[in-house]
Design an enzyme around this catalytic site. Sequence first.
Site, PDB file in Angstrom:
ATOM      1  N   GLY A 237      16.393  -2.745   5.353  1.00 47.79           N
ATOM      2  CA  GLY A 237      16.260  -1.408   5.906  1.00 47.79           C
ATOM      3  C   GLY A 237      17.581  -0.674   6.060  1.00 47.79           C
ATOM      4  CD  GLU A 274      14.470 -11.190   5.184  1.00 47.63           C
ATOM      5  OE1 GLU A 274      14.056 -12.310   5.473  1.00 47.63           O
ATOM      6  OE2 GLU A 274      13.773 -10.160   5.290  1.00 47.63           O
ATOM      7  N   PRO A 275      18.993  -7.511   3.061  1.00 50.51           N
ATOM      8  CG  PRO A 275      21.290  -7.100   2.922  1.00 50.51           C
ATOM      9  CD  PRO A 275      20.298  -8.127   3.311  1.00 50.51           C
ATOM     10  N   GLY A 276      17.984  -5.092   0.613  1.00 53.25           N
ATOM     11  CA  GLY A 276      17.647  -4.882  -0.793  1.00 53.25           C
ATOM     12  C   GLY A 276      18.246  -3.551  -1.225  1.00 53.25           C
ATOM     13  CB  CYS A 371      -2.432  11.878 -21.023  1.00 47.54           C
ATOM     14  SG  CYS A 371      -1.577  11.828 -22.593  1.00 47.54           S
ATOM     15  CE1 TYR A 400      11.667  -2.729  -2.802  1.00 44.55           C
ATOM     16  CE2 TYR A 400      13.343  -1.190  -2.064  1.00 44.55           C
ATOM     17  CZ  TYR A 400      12.625  -2.357  -1.888  1.00 44.55           C
ATOM     18  OH  TYR A 400      12.877  -3.147  -0.813  1.00 44.55           O
TER      19      TYR A 400
HETATM   20  C1  PLP Z   1      11.329  -5.276   1.320  1.00 42.97           C
HETATM   21  C2  PLP Z   1      11.882  -6.175   2.359  1.00 42.97           C
HETATM   22  C3  PLP Z   1      13.255  -6.220   2.585  1.00 42.97           C
HETATM   23  C4  PLP Z   1      14.239  -5.317   1.870  1.00 42.97           C
HETATM   24  O1  PLP Z   1      14.161  -4.041   2.385  1.00 42.97           O
HETATM   25  P1  PLP Z   1      15.179  -2.857   2.050  1.00 42.97           P
HETATM   26  O2  PLP Z   1      14.660  -1.761   2.880  1.00 42.97           O
HETATM   27  O3  PLP Z   1      15.069  -2.604   0.578  1.00 42.97           O
HETATM   28  O4  PLP Z   1      16.526  -3.315   2.439  1.00 42.97           O
HETATM   29  C5  PLP Z   1      13.720  -7.105   3.522  1.00 42.97           C
HETATM   30  N1  PLP Z   1      12.885  -7.919   4.213  1.00 42.97           N
HETATM   31  C6  PLP Z   1      11.544  -7.888   4.024  1.00 42.97           C
HETATM   32  C7  PLP Z   1      10.681  -8.812   4.811  1.00 42.97           C
HETATM   33  C8  PLP Z   1      11.002  -7.010   3.099  1.00 42.97           C
HETATM   34  O5  PLP Z   1       9.675  -6.967   2.922  1.00 42.97           O
END
Ligand code: PLP
Length: 430
Positions: A237, A274-276, A371, A400
Amino acid sequence: MELFESPTVKLSLYGKGTTIREIALEKVKFTTVPEREDLDDPFIIYDLGDVVSKDNQWRETLPQIETFFAVKSNPDPVVLRLMLGLGRGFDCSSKKEIQTVLDIGASPDRIIFAHPFKQESHLRFAREKGVSLMTFDTEEELYMVKRVYPEAKLVLRLRFDAWKMPIKFGCRDSKVRPLLGLAKELGLSVCGASFYIGNIHSVDPKVFVQAIRHTRSIFEAGRGLGLDMDLLDIGGGFPGRLHAKKPFEKYADAVREALEENFPPSMGVKVIAEPGTFYTQSAGYLVANVMAKRLYRPGKDETTNGTNGTTNGTNGHPVWMYYLNVGVFNAFSGRDVDSITTLFEVPELLRLEGPVGKKHLKPSCLWGPTCYSKDVIFDRCMMPEMESGDFVMFHDMGAYITSSGCGFNGFEVPPTCYIAPKDIRVVLRK
Ligand SMILES: *Cc1c(COP(=O)(O)O)cnc(C)c1O
């Protein structure tokens, strides 16, 4: 640009001062993307240097927190190898994600299976591979773990009533104690607690403070029951955009202070995240081609069934409708994903010849290529007038995008070409 090739990646190396626009224009003209069959095909430029600088930023501001990269944000093996090279762990949600990170050489003890509801066969797979750290949030899951993988190390996923969190996951306050009690009774090992605050655009950094403070009381409850809780997982997040409104530092400061107050080193709790989005979003640039254009004049060109939305807010002004070869399915499906629901920025126009300028912005609408009539990227935006054949570039397209896109109607997810600064020092392991 210089090329670097290893068995696992082909990289274009750029020198200091080179802009992404220059790189994009070069790629548009002389394609170095092997999967790009035709010169008007779209592609993604992915700057591995940006991921490395994010990691440096993390290490400088939150050195005490180990990160487990959220694989779903970008499961590209090149990105995963980079994360491995940076010494990071992985947050996986399925057998396939676990297999992918094991395949690149990650150790099972560097993986957290962060899906609170696991498909039973996936849980068996995790046991076979020795991936023992995982989240849970219901009694049913505890019974399944007891049956399938009783040695697992469990992390309780929390959901707080205090602010709007999606109800899909997480254990509510009132259920925490009974759930921990059941785990204890079943003889399972609960080693910690986690939360994921979700969408960053509506979340104040203070939410992390409240969440961390609240989680402290969960640790007290768990330890009171005799559970050996020593892992706090603060999820993802964190913002990842090029120009985030609330910069990462604000979140990092909030988290650091909350940890000092609630989880001092004397508590012996290890903290992970858990950063994405944070790692991957700003590294990606999407370059697409304008396939066609058409002028829409409200009142004159109304369709009989009125299905397109372009009459909104035009005040009678004509709207330039552009048809791009990227759209909701092959590149923008991620817009519905939690962390990036808010608008993508209006793209930059890349013209090979002729003027560009920000002058003369005109009401425009950007359609995707399929389309399907709801395949629209921007219903309304202001753009300089474009011609068919022009290219546009979208920023912040690294999270994503490839993971959630599909090739509906034959318009495939764009291929990726990787770039990095010449002095990049991270080893991209095999
Ligand atoms: C998707 C997710 C993340 C990554 O979230 P970001 O907002 O992309 O950093 C981390 N932990 C969990 C459990 C998730 O489902």
